[in-house]
Write a protein that holds these residues in place. Structure first.
Motif: not given
Length: 379
Positions: A160-171, A206-207, A212-219, A319-325
């Motif tokens: 409920v209260d534990v959030i693992v921060a996601a790494p910044p997106p890769v552009t 890694s970060w 971390y893992r994903s189905r996409s290379y950037s997000s 996080q507030s505001g748009p994600p950092v690119q």
């Protein structure tokens, strides 16, 4: 005569241990476990509180995890893409095994899990092969069935209260190209200054000491609780090898692979052993002239390899505001450019001597004689 015979006996006694040691080095091999005969494709169960699947009705432990079949034999681990053959020796205990209780077989027969009732159900292996990725990604077992264990809490009450921060997106300015890491079926993106890998249908990175893992290379990065099993097979010097175009002491003539080609063909390449049978990972057998020191350790143990069981729960990232690119700096060897070689520096103005004016051959000899003898005369 007796003295000569004694020397011969002493020489043979000194040579025998060396010969025996040489025989040990040559003949030592790791045996393959015997095949397991199945009357029909196996039925499986999911081990509660994990995403590991086991074959409970055999007298040997056979597991399925992350697309691989695993088993032990004579205190060694083996893995395969098939449940009944093709076993290959694996050098260490797989990471998932640390989460499997050693009493699970007894609990299976008693239909209990620790102190709770366990109403386990058989799962056809085809269903596991088809759905294991989606089940793990969507947290199916803890959210829908709680592994058929009465009394286990669902995942929503735990996180409920534990959030693992996601790494910044890769552009990326353009879709990435990859290289295959020799001696593995792991693909890496070498042109950026962070490590992003493709393995077994997933993108990995890694970060901040987490994976971390994903189905996409950037997000779409999702926290992964363990160090992935493929990572132990990757030398930590692979980026330096890439820049120097060598692999250990051999010339590495890699070629870039478009990411779509990798995503489309990785399964058939691995199943057919494409890289070692045809391309040898683009490694030349003859060492280059400027070879460096030899590297014997593929994946040295160290703090960076320790398993991350669970992320720290003290921090809640908001996080507030748009994600950092973030655009990462391009790295890698300089691009090869064709064309003519650079021209030599122009000689200083003035009248050249006779030897250099006539170029190579006899003209040079005359010019040298002039320098060694009477010298140049400036008019």
């Amino acid at each position: 005569m007796n003295r000569i015979a004694g020397l011969l006996v002493l020489t043979l006694a000194l040579m025998l241990p060396q010969a025996a040691a040489a025989r040990v080095d040559v003949n030592v091999s790791i045996s393959i476990p015997p095949q397991v005969a199945f009357a029909a494709p196996p039925q499986m169960i999911v081990i509660p509180e994990t995403y590991v699947y086991a074959v409970p009705d055999m007298d040997v432990d056979i597991y399925f995890y992350e697309g691989w079949w695993w088993r032990t034999w004579e205190d060694r681990w083996y893995r395969s893409r098939s449940y009944d053959s093709g076993w290959v020796y694996y050098e260490s205990e797989p990471v998932f095994y640390r989460d499997v209780p050693r009493e699970w077989r007894r609990w299976y027969h008693e239909r209990r899990w620790r102190d709770y009732r366990w109403d386990h159900r058989p799962i056809p292996y085809q269903e596991v092969r088809r759905n294991w990725r989606d089940w793990e990604e969507n947290r199916y077992w803890e959210r829908e069935t709680t592994w058929y264990v009465d009394g286990l809490q669902r995942s929503e009450s735990v996180h409920v209260d534990v959030i693992v921060a996601a790494p910044p997106p890769v552009t990326f300015r353009q879709p990435p190209q990859l290289v295959v890491i020799p001696e593995t079926y792991v693909y890496a993106v070498p042109s950026i200054d962070i490590d992003i890998y493709f393995f077994d249908g997933w993108w990995w990175r890694s970060w901040e000491n987490r994976w971390y893992r994903s189905r996409s290379y950037s997000s779409g990065w999702v926290h992964y609780q363990h160090v992935p099993v493929f990572y132990r097979d990757i030398p930590r010097e692979w980026r330096r090898f890439y820049k120097e175009r060598r692999w250990r002491d051999y010339s590495w003539e890699y070629r870039p692979l478009p990411y779509r080609e990798v995503e489309r063909n990785w399964q058939s390449w691995e199943r057919n052993k494409y890289w070692e049978k045809q391309k040898k990972w683009n490694i030349r057998a003859k060492p280059p002239k400027s070879s460096r020191q030899h590297y014997d350790v593929v994946a040295p143990a160290g703090p960076q390899h320790r398993q991350v069981i669970s992320p720290p729960a003290q921090k809640v990232y908001r996080q507030s505001g748009p994600p950092v690119q973030k655009i990462y700096r391009q790295t890698g060897p300089p691009a090869h450019k064709g064309g003519k070689p650079p021209q030599a520096a122009k000689p200083p103005k003035g009248k050249p001597d006779k030897g250099h004016a006539k170029g190579n051959g006899k003209g040079n000899e005359k010019g040298n004689k002039g320098n060694n003898g009477k010298g140049n005369k400036n008019k």
